[in-house]
Write a protein that holds these residues in place. Structure first.
Motif, PDB file in Angstrom:
ATOM      1  N   ILE A 168      -4.966  -2.618  14.015  1.00 53.66           N
ATOM      2  CA  ILE A 168      -4.507  -4.005  13.963  1.00 53.66           C
ATOM      3  C   ILE A 168      -4.248  -4.415  12.514  1.00 53.66           C
ATOM      4  O   ILE A 168      -3.235  -5.050  12.196  1.00 53.66           O
ATOM      5  N   GLN A 169      -5.155  -4.032  11.615  1.00 51.47           N
ATOM      6  CA  GLN A 169      -4.993  -4.399  10.214  1.00 51.47           C
ATOM      7  C   GLN A 169      -3.752  -3.758   9.605  1.00 51.47           C
ATOM      8  O   GLN A 169      -3.111  -4.312   8.719  1.00 51.47           O
ATOM      9  N   SER A 294      -0.894   1.394   1.556  1.00 43.71           N
ATOM     10  CA  SER A 294      -1.608   0.371   2.319  1.00 43.71           C
ATOM     11  C   SER A 294      -1.693   0.736   3.793  1.00 43.71           C
ATOM     12  O   SER A 294      -2.761   0.631   4.421  1.00 43.71           O
ATOM     13  N   PHE A 295      -0.580   1.160   4.368  1.00 38.32           N
ATOM     14  CA  PHE A 295      -0.549   1.489   5.788  1.00 38.32           C
ATOM     15  C   PHE A 295      -1.538   2.601   6.117  1.00 38.32           C
ATOM     16  O   PHE A 295      -2.331   2.506   7.062  1.00 38.32           O
ATOM     17  N   LEU A 296      -1.525   3.665   5.309  1.00 40.58           N
ATOM     18  CA  LEU A 296      -2.445   4.774   5.536  1.00 40.58           C
ATOM     19  C   LEU A 296      -3.887   4.364   5.235  1.00 40.58           C
ATOM     20  O   LEU A 296      -4.826   4.850   5.876  1.00 40.58           O
ATOM     21  N   GLY A 297      -4.057   3.469   4.271  1.00 40.36           N
ATOM     22  CA  GLY A 297      -5.392   2.985   3.946  1.00 40.36           C
ATOM     23  C   GLY A 297      -6.015   2.216   5.091  1.00 40.36           C
ATOM     24  O   GLY A 297      -7.201   2.399   5.409  1.00 40.36           O
ATOM     25  N   LEU A 299      -5.356   2.536   8.324  1.00 39.81           N
ATOM     26  CA  LEU A 299      -5.676   3.446   9.417  1.00 39.81           C
ATOM     27  C   LEU A 299      -6.875   4.336   9.071  1.00 39.81           C
ATOM     28  O   LEU A 299      -7.769   4.541   9.896  1.00 39.81           O
ATOM     29  N   THR A 300      -6.877   4.855   7.838  1.00 46.33           N
ATOM     30  CA  THR A 300      -7.956   5.756   7.433  1.00 46.33           C
ATOM     31  C   THR A 300      -9.292   5.038   7.369  1.00 46.33           C
ATOM     32  O   THR A 300     -10.319   5.536   7.864  1.00 46.33           O
ATOM     33  N   ALA A 301      -9.301   3.848   6.773  1.00 47.16           N
ATOM     34  CA  ALA A 301     -10.557   3.103   6.639  1.00 47.16           C
ATOM     35  C   ALA A 301     -11.141   2.759   8.002  1.00 47.16           C
ATOM     36  O   ALA A 301     -12.368   2.776   8.182  1.00 47.16           O
ATOM     37  N   GLY A 302     -10.296   2.455   8.971  1.00 50.45           N
ATOM     38  CA  GLY A 302     -10.789   2.158  10.306  1.00 50.45           C
ATOM     39  C   GLY A 302     -11.550   3.331  10.892  1.00 50.45           C
ATOM     40  O   GLY A 302     -12.611   3.164  11.501  1.00 50.45           O
ATOM     41  N   MET A 303     -11.020   4.545  10.695  1.00 51.57           N
ATOM     42  CA  MET A 303     -11.708   5.737  11.195  1.00 51.57           C
ATOM     43  C   MET A 303     -12.990   6.008  10.419  1.00 51.57           C
ATOM     44  O   MET A 303     -14.007   6.417  11.001  1.00 51.57           O
ATOM     45  N   VAL A 304     -12.956   5.772   9.112  1.00 52.88           N
ATOM     46  CA  VAL A 304     -14.156   5.986   8.290  1.00 52.88           C
ATOM     47  C   VAL A 304     -15.260   5.023   8.707  1.00 52.88           C
ATOM     48  O   VAL A 304     -16.441   5.377   8.715  1.00 52.88           O
ATOM     49  N   HIS A 305     -14.885   3.799   9.058  1.00 54.87           N
ATOM     50  CA  HIS A 305     -15.878   2.821   9.528  1.00 54.87           C
ATOM     51  C   HIS A 305     -16.622   3.325  10.755  1.00 54.87           C
ATOM     52  O   HIS A 305     -17.823   3.057  10.919  1.00 54.87           O
ATOM     53  N   GLY A 347      -2.657   0.732  -3.246  1.00 51.31           N
ATOM     54  CA  GLY A 347      -2.420   0.184  -1.915  1.00 51.31           C
ATOM     55  C   GLY A 347      -3.394   0.736  -0.895  1.00 51.31           C
ATOM     56  O   GLY A 347      -3.881   0.005  -0.030  1.00 51.31           O
ATOM     57  N   PHE A 348      -3.712   2.013  -0.995  1.00 49.10           N
ATOM     58  CA  PHE A 348      -4.586   2.677  -0.029  1.00 49.10           C
ATOM     59  C   PHE A 348      -5.976   2.042  -0.003  1.00 49.10           C
ATOM     60  O   PHE A 348      -6.475   1.655   1.056  1.00 49.10           O
ATOM     61  N   PHE A 349      -6.600   1.917  -1.160  1.00 55.06           N
ATOM     62  CA  PHE A 349      -7.976   1.427  -1.195  1.00 55.06           C
ATOM     63  C   PHE A 349      -8.072  -0.100  -1.090  1.00 55.06           C
ATOM     64  O   PHE A 349      -8.952  -0.624  -0.407  1.00 55.06           O
ATOM     65  N   ALA A 350      -7.157  -0.821  -1.764  1.00 55.84           N
ATOM     66  CA  ALA A 350      -7.221  -2.286  -1.712  1.00 55.84           C
ATOM     67  C   ALA A 350      -6.967  -2.793  -0.301  1.00 55.84           C
ATOM     68  O   ALA A 350      -7.617  -3.736   0.163  1.00 55.84           O
ATOM     69  N   SER A 351      -6.041  -2.175   0.404  1.00 54.75           N
ATOM     70  CA  SER A 351      -5.755  -2.587   1.776  1.00 54.75           C
ATOM     71  C   SER A 351      -6.792  -2.047   2.751  1.00 54.75           C
ATOM     72  O   SER A 351      -7.170  -2.714   3.716  1.00 54.75           O
ATOM     73  N   GLY A 352      -7.273  -0.820   2.489  1.00 53.92           N
ATOM     74  CA  GLY A 352      -8.285  -0.242   3.349  1.00 53.92           C
ATOM     75  C   GLY A 352      -9.558  -1.071   3.400  1.00 53.92           C
ATOM     76  O   GLY A 352     -10.300  -1.022   4.391  1.00 53.92           O
ATOM     77  N   CYS A 353      -9.818  -1.835   2.335  1.00 58.94           N
ATOM     78  CA  CYS A 353     -10.991  -2.715   2.315  1.00 58.94           C
ATOM     79  C   CYS A 353     -10.995  -3.692   3.485  1.00 58.94           C
ATOM     80  O   CYS A 353     -12.057  -4.138   3.939  1.00 58.94           O
TER      81      CYS A 353
END
Length: 434
Positions: A168-169, A294-297, A299-305, A347-353
């Motif tokens: 969703i994010q 950002s887009f990959l961040g 998706l990736t952060a959601g799985m890491v959570h 973009g990856f880390f700032a958006s993944g937050c």
């Protein structure tokens, strides 16, 4: 035509069920949603994507708005600050309404408000009129995220909640990319004093989403079965007793993450144009690198959570985002190619937050106050974090835009400190009797 099963009941009768965990469905989390759940998921994704579009067209248009109305960076930065500050009010209001009249119905109202006032922003004849329209746009903008996030959080199974909310994010990156494409086309075809108005008028498009929500989206069962009329008001509930500490520190977490983010992404387009001397096409190319990250961040952060838990993932991504922010604005002049390589992890880390907010805030609060709690914390954070772009706009005149944006690192430090006072909630089951 009906909004949802709960939307038209004036005096619903809800029964409590035992707080026993639901059995884990087989198959992917998306399949397990069922047809009704997938409709809600699509509505939340589309709502957030178009939400992003309507806000990003403002950040891309700041320089042109300044030229049109003859105002400086301080005044144009204030437009972002006012929009985001108003979203704090909208987020709290949206959360309260979601807990009182239903998730789906509130989602309709929020989409209607932000789309109409984005459109009207394109018709503004003065800076002051534009400022008023941005206030109301911010109210609808703020309400949408929290309502959509809670809707999905209550639909998806617990062990996949982080992944689902990460998807969703990621809708934000999709909306951001669409805004940049629209920006590239309109600013190449029209004079900048007209192009930004066309971009704003495109903001009416989300209004069509209302038709889909009204016909297809229903409130989750856990909300329909909850006794939302019982006990104290949701806003009072989250601001007293054992939930008060959670509300305070969750708001600080949201403030830090969003302050750091808005410090960067409000001003990156202006920074690339004014201090890196890039054209509209050049600026768009650099932004797409950040957007891809950002887009990959997301998706990736959601799985890491779903693997590491909420607190560890927030701390990891916030630390890396602060580091990437410093590196981005330390790239020396004449090394614009280096920005492409640094822009991706930024973009990856700032958006993944952001990927963990939907799941974490939903898990921190009970069903009767879930919309209110999540909406309050996220949007108070957004409102205070909204001060960052305005502060940076005024600091830029003294120390340069690149140095001023480094102020955003403070936000990530604040977020990491707030995590120490919050519990881990990964895997929490939602029960109607909460």
């Amino acid at each position: 035509m009906s909004t949802s099963g709960t939307a038209e009941r004036t005096a619903p009768v809800r029964t409590r069920r035992p707080a026993t965990p639901a059995p884990t469905p087989s198959g992917s989390w998306f399949q397990a949603l069922g047809e009704k759940g997938r409709r809600g998921f699509r509505a939340a994704f589309a709502g957030y994507m178009l939400d992003a579009f309507d806000l990003i067209v403002l950040t891309l248009s700041l320089a042109a708005i300044g030229t049109t109305f003859g105002v400086g960076t301080g005044a144009t930065g204030a437009l972002s600050t006012v929009t985001l500050s108003a979203s704090a009010v909208g987020g709290i209001l949206g959360g309260v309404l979601a807990d009182r009249i239903g998730r789906a119905r509130t989602l309709i109202y929020s989409v209607a408000v932000y789309s109409v006032f984005t459109f009207l922003s394109g018709l503004a004849t003065s800076y002051e009129m534009l400022m008023v329209f941005r206030v109301f746009q911010g109210i609808g903008f703020g309400a949408e995220w929290g309502v959509g996030a809670v809707l999905v959080a209550e639909l998806v199974r617990p062990e996949s909640r982080g992944k689902a909310l990460g998807v969703i994010q990621s809708a934000w990156a999709v909306g951001w990319a669409l805004a940049v494409v629209a920006y590239l086309i309109t600013f190449e075809l029209f004079a900048e004093t007209s192009a930004w108005r066309i971009l704003m008028c495109l903001g009416i498009l989300p209004a069509f989403l209302i038709l889909y929500i009204r016909r297809n989206v229903e409130d989750p069962e856990v909300f329909q079965e909850a006794d939302t009329k019982a006990d104290e008001l949701p806003l009072k509930q989250i601001l007293s007793g054992k939930l008060l500490k959670t509300t305070i520190f969750a708001s600080l977490l949201a403030t830090g993450i969003q302050g750091g983010y808005y410090a960067m992404f409000t001003w990156i387009p202006t920074y690339l144009k004014t201090e890196r001397d890039l054209t509209v096409i050049g600026t768009s190319g650099y932004l797409f690198v950040v957007i891809a990250g950002s887009f990959l961040g997301y998706l990736t952060a959601g799985m890491v959570h779903d693997r590491l838990g909420r607190k560890k993932t927030f701390a990891l991504f916030a630390s890396c985002a602060g580091t990437a922010l410093v590196l981005y604005f330390l790239v020396p002049e004449g090394s614009n190619t280096t920005l492409l390589f640094v822009g991706f992890p930024l973009g990856f880390f700032a958006s993944g937050c952001f990927s963990g907010f939907g799941s974490y805030l939903s898990e921190l609060f009970p069903t009767r106050a879930r919309g209110t709690g999540g909406g309050f914390c996220y949007n108070v954070g957004r409102g205070i974090g909204a001060l960052f772009p305005g502060i940076i706009g005024f600091l830029a005149a003294a120390i340069g835009l690149g140095g001023a944006v480094a102020f955003g690192v403070f936000g990530y430090v604040l977020a990491i400190c707030a995590l120490a006072a919050l519990p881990e909630t990964h895997g929490r089951q939602f029960a109607a009797g909460e």
